[in-house]
Design a protein around this motif. Structure first.
Motif, PDB file in Angstrom:
ATOM      1  N   ILE A   1      34.958  54.067  47.728  1.00  0.00           N
ATOM      2  CA  ILE A   1      36.252  55.288  47.824  1.00  0.00           C
ATOM      3  C   ILE A   1      36.463  55.661  46.204  1.00  0.00           C
ATOM      4  N   ILE A   2      36.161  54.697  45.536  1.00  0.00           N
ATOM      5  CA  ILE A   2      36.198  55.217  44.064  1.00  0.00           C
ATOM      6  C   ILE A   2      35.342  56.323  43.614  1.00  0.00           C
ATOM      7  N   SER A   3      33.928  56.119  44.019  1.00  0.00           N
ATOM      8  CA  SER A   3      33.073  57.108  43.868  1.00  0.00           C
ATOM      9  C   SER A   3      33.318  58.502  44.512  1.00  0.00           C
ATOM     10  N   GLY A   4      33.698  58.248  45.740  1.00  0.00           N
ATOM     11  CA  GLY A   4      34.161  59.245  46.663  1.00  0.00           C
ATOM     12  C   GLY A   4      34.863  60.197  46.271  1.00  0.00           C
ATOM     13  N   LEU A   5      35.834  59.915  45.287  1.00  0.00           N
ATOM     14  CA  LEU A   5      36.978  60.558  44.756  1.00  0.00           C
ATOM     15  C   LEU A   5      36.640  60.864  43.239  1.00  0.00           C
ATOM     16  N   GLY A   6      35.441  60.349  42.775  1.00  0.00           N
ATOM     17  CA  GLY A   6      35.268  60.603  41.517  1.00  0.00           C
ATOM     18  C   GLY A   6      36.013  60.042  40.374  1.00  0.00           C
ATOM     19  N   LEU A   7      36.629  59.256  40.781  1.00  0.00           N
ATOM     20  CA  LEU A   7      37.425  58.315  39.668  1.00  0.00           C
ATOM     21  C   LEU A   7      36.831  57.568  38.794  1.00  0.00           C
ATOM     22  N   ASP A   8      37.185  57.576  37.499  1.00  0.00           N
ATOM     23  CA  ASP A   8      36.818  56.683  36.433  1.00  0.00           C
ATOM     24  C   ASP A   8      37.700  55.360  36.334  1.00  0.00           C
ATOM     25  N   LEU A   9      37.181  54.585  37.312  1.00  0.00           N
ATOM     26  CA  LEU A   9      38.257  53.383  37.528  1.00  0.00           C
ATOM     27  C   LEU A   9      37.347  52.289  37.611  1.00  0.00           C
ATOM     28  N   SER A  10      37.480  51.057  37.039  1.00  0.00           N
ATOM     29  CA  SER A  10      36.459  49.898  37.295  1.00  0.00           C
ATOM     30  C   SER A  10      37.452  48.919  37.680  1.00  0.00           C
ATOM     31  N   LEU A  11      36.962  48.173  38.911  1.00  0.00           N
ATOM     32  CA  LEU A  11      37.608  47.036  39.424  1.00  0.00           C
ATOM     33  C   LEU A  11      36.882  45.676  39.120  1.00  0.00           C
ATOM     34  N   ASP A  12      36.134  45.714  37.862  1.00  0.00           N
ATOM     35  CA  ASP A  12      35.264  44.587  37.579  1.00  0.00           C
ATOM     36  C   ASP A  12      36.035  43.302  37.353  1.00  0.00           C
ATOM     37  N   SER A  13      37.179  43.528  36.540  1.00  0.00           N
ATOM     38  CA  SER A  13      37.925  42.412  36.021  1.00  0.00           C
ATOM     39  C   SER A  13      38.790  41.809  37.136  1.00  0.00           C
ATOM     40  N   GLU A  14      39.164  42.865  37.927  1.00  0.00           N
ATOM     41  CA  GLU A  14      40.136  42.440  39.366  1.00  0.00           C
ATOM     42  C   GLU A  14      39.125  41.337  40.034  1.00  0.00           C
ATOM     43  N   PHE A  15      38.087  42.058  40.297  1.00  0.00           N
ATOM     44  CA  PHE A  15      36.984  41.234  41.175  1.00  0.00           C
ATOM     45  C   PHE A  15      36.609  39.878  40.565  1.00  0.00           C
ATOM     46  N   ALA A  16      36.435  39.892  39.312  1.00  0.00           N
ATOM     47  CA  ALA A  16      36.227  38.728  38.567  1.00  0.00           C
ATOM     48  C   ALA A  16      37.275  37.557  38.984  1.00  0.00           C
ATOM     49  N   ARG A  17      38.466  38.064  38.736  1.00  0.00           N
ATOM     50  CA  ARG A  17      39.697  37.199  38.896  1.00  0.00           C
ATOM     51  C   ARG A  17      39.794  37.005  40.266  1.00  0.00           C
ATOM     52  N   ILE A  18      39.674  37.679  41.203  1.00  0.00           N
ATOM     53  CA  ILE A  18      39.602  37.443  42.769  1.00  0.00           C
ATOM     54  C   ILE A  18      38.571  36.206  43.074  1.00  0.00           C
ATOM     55  N   GLY A  19      37.377  36.278  42.446  1.00  0.00           N
ATOM     56  CA  GLY A  19      36.384  35.379  42.705  1.00  0.00           C
ATOM     57  C   GLY A  19      36.686  33.722  42.192  1.00  0.00           C
ATOM     58  N   GLU A  20      37.387  34.020  40.970  1.00  0.00           N
ATOM     59  CA  GLU A  20      37.966  32.764  40.336  1.00  0.00           C
ATOM     60  C   GLU A  20      38.886  32.158  41.378  1.00  0.00           C
ATOM     61  N   ASP A  21      40.150  33.014  41.657  1.00  0.00           N
ATOM     62  CA  ASP A  21      41.240  32.688  42.348  1.00  0.00           C
ATOM     63  C   ASP A  21      40.722  31.858  43.826  1.00  0.00           C
ATOM     64  N   PHE A  22      39.729  32.568  44.424  1.00  0.00           N
ATOM     65  CA  PHE A  22      39.442  32.128  45.532  1.00  0.00           C
ATOM     66  C   PHE A  22      38.741  30.708  45.516  1.00  0.00           C
ATOM     67  N   LYS A  23      37.876  30.657  44.598  1.00  0.00           N
ATOM     68  CA  LYS A  23      37.160  29.286  44.257  1.00  0.00           C
ATOM     69  C   LYS A  23      38.406  28.218  44.107  1.00  0.00           C
ATOM     70  N   ASN A  24      39.476  28.632  43.346  1.00  0.00           N
ATOM     71  CA  ASN A  24      40.747  27.763  43.137  1.00  0.00           C
ATOM     72  C   ASN A  24      41.702  27.617  44.196  1.00  0.00           C
ATOM     73  N   ARG A  25      41.398  28.067  45.326  1.00  0.00           N
ATOM     74  CA  ARG A  25      42.362  28.013  46.357  1.00  0.00           C
ATOM     75  C   ARG A  25      43.397  28.639  46.231  1.00  0.00           C
ATOM     76  N   ALA A  26      43.704  29.636  45.984  1.00  0.00           N
ATOM     77  CA  ALA A  26      44.978  30.633  45.523  1.00  0.00           C
ATOM     78  C   ALA A  26      45.715  30.647  46.840  1.00  0.00           C
ATOM     79  N   GLY A  27      45.301  30.618  47.969  1.00  0.00           N
ATOM     80  CA  GLY A  27      45.858  30.660  49.358  1.00  0.00           C
ATOM     81  C   GLY A  27      45.414  31.812  50.135  1.00  0.00           C
ATOM     82  N   GLU A  28      45.662  31.765  51.266  1.00  0.00           N
ATOM     83  CA  GLU A  28      45.213  32.468  52.143  1.00  0.00           C
ATOM     84  C   GLU A  28      46.088  33.960  52.281  1.00  0.00           C
ATOM     85  N   ASP A  29      47.181  33.856  51.749  1.00  0.00           N
ATOM     86  CA  ASP A  29      48.152  34.994  51.587  1.00  0.00           C
ATOM     87  C   ASP A  29      47.711  35.802  50.276  1.00  0.00           C
TER      88      ASP A  29
END
Ligand code: ASP
Length: 439
Positions: A80-108
């Motif tokens: 989506i980001i590439s298709g819209l030509g946006l200069d946006l990175s979700l790197d830090s968000e995904f790093a955080r999500i990966g960690e939170d999943f490992k730490n069982r942040a909850g299904e919600d």
């Protein structure tokens, strides 16, 4: 004039859809507050990002390596980001999500990331502020929704912003733990935002041009409903018609804000307007037809039943004690029939029959399964003679035997019970008489 616009998952499934959404928003400057869902299906066999997130989180819970699954999710957003030509990175968000999943942040928490990330992209694309729903949508500690606190938080925050993106579906408890509504809950967020900013209109953009008079899987190309009242909608939704989350109605209804269901892929269509009341005369006598299959009728027969005080109460008590909800209850002089949902009834069938026998000693109990109920709904029926007559004659012409008929006391609906095998033919016959050959 302020409009709140909510876009469903199919309206935001890929970059092409995002472009349509932007065109819709920028075309009307009163469309100021935007509530996005997570990316939905791009094609029939595709998977919604919300489901990918649930799957990924469950894998994390089982201790599996989730890097492949997370990459799959990330690719959806990156496309989506590439298709819209946006200069946006979700790197830090995904790093955080990966960690939170490992730490069982909850299904919600896991599911909520679908809307969170889509909101980030939407805010960047529209160049308007992003408001994290976790800060403004509040849940109680037991997971139930806190309407009062939410209204206060949302109102205060949005008063300072002329426009904003508020992701749908989730919020947080006071301690910061993320919680979600039930599936399809972005509709509720849209409604809450509309209430908080005292919007003039809540536009709910989806992939259909509003409510249809009948189910398109049964009736070929049914016409759509232009205006429907909240009460009519409730009757039709109860019988299975679904476009909008049920809980999305209450906040806006209370504040007198209409909802307009619109189609992102056909913005030229007016869609369906849902209002509290209207003096606009409906085009047809009926507003809509909906039906559900899978009912059982339990008919209890006893001579002189009509003079036995408390008979009905005792029979109903049996259903209550067994936790089975009653759908309809037509009665005769010495008989009463109770319509119940087959699935709920089946497992308790023998117990209920024994309890009825014990409680009222009937002469006979008869069970009839595989029944369907069809609701013919319309505010126009009140002022029109002969609606029931037309229903009967349409069904008679189609050789359909009516097992039950029940007119609601508001004269807003007539419920008809037919056999399962007549279900679709009955809906077609009703559509034909009221819509195609309307007089
Ligand atoms: N994304 C969530 C779901 O798939 C919520 C929503 O779309 O309204 O149920």
């Amino acid at each position: 004039m302020i409009k709140v616009v909510k876009f469903g998952g199919s309206s935001l499934a890929n970059a092409e859809q995002f472009k349509k959404v932007k065109a819709i928003i920028t075309e009307d400057e009163t469309r100021r507050y935007v509530v996005p869902s997570a990316p939905g299906k791009r094609f029939a066999s595709d998977t919604k990002v919300t489901d990918m997130l649930y799957g990924c989180y469950h894998a994390a819970e089982e201790g599996q390596d989730i890097s492949g699954l997370l990459t799959g999710i990330r690719d959806r957003y990156q496309d989506i980001i590439s298709g819209l030509g946006l200069d946006l990175s979700l790197d830090s968000e995904f790093a955080r999500i990966g960690e939170d999943f490992k730490n069982r942040a909850g299904e919600d928490y896991a599911a909520s990331r679908g809307e969170f990330l889509n909101g980030k992209i939407m805010a960047a694309y529209l160049d308007i502020p992003f408001v994290d729903a976790a800060e403004v949508i509040r849940f109680h500690d037991d997971g139930s929704f806190d309407a009062e606190k939410t209204d206060e938080l949302l109102r205060n925050r949005l008063a300072k912003l002329d426009a904003a993106v508020i992701p749908g579906f989730y919020g947080a408890k006071e301690n910061g733990t993320v919680a979600t509504f039930s599936r399809g809950g972005s509709d509720i967020t849209g409604s809450l935002v509309a209430l908080a900013v005292r919007a003039d209109l809540y536009e709910n953009w989806t992939d259909v041009s509003g409510f249809l008079i009948a189910d398109p899987r049964i009736v070929k190309k049914p016409k759509s409903i232009e205006t429907i009242t909240y009460k009519e909608l409730r009757e039709l939704s109860y019988m299975g018609a679904s476009v909008l989350h049920e809980d999305a109605i209450f906040p806006v209804r209370k504040a007198g804000i209409p909802i307009n269901i619109r189609n992102t892929n056909r913005p030229e269509d007016k869609g369906t307007l849902i209002v509290e009341s209207t003096c606009s005369r409906p085009k047809y006598t009926i507003t809509g037809i909906a039906g559900t299959d899978g009912f059982v009728a339990v008919t209890v027969e006893k001579a002189m039943m009509n003079s036995e005080v408390g008979f009905c109460r005792k029979v109903l008590q049996v259903f209550e004690d067994n936790g089975v909800s009653i759908e309809h209850m037509p009665s005769g002089i010495d008989t009463m029939s109770i319509f119940v949902n087959k699935e709920n009834f089946e497992e308790k069938e023998q117990k209920i029959l024994a309890d009825i026998n014990r409680s009222v000693s009937p002469d006979h109990i008869e069970l009839e399964s595989d029944l369907a109920l069809i609701a013919v709904v319309g505010r126009g029926m009140k002022s029109t003679r002969g609606t029931a007559g037309r229903i009967f004659s349409a069904l008679a012409h189609a050789h359909i035997n009516v097992k039950m008929i029940d007119q609601g006391s508001s004269e807003l609906n007539i419920i008809i019970g037919v056999r399962h095998e007549d279900f679709k033919a009955a809906i077609r016959a009703l559509y034909e008489i009221f819509v195609l050959t309307q007089i």
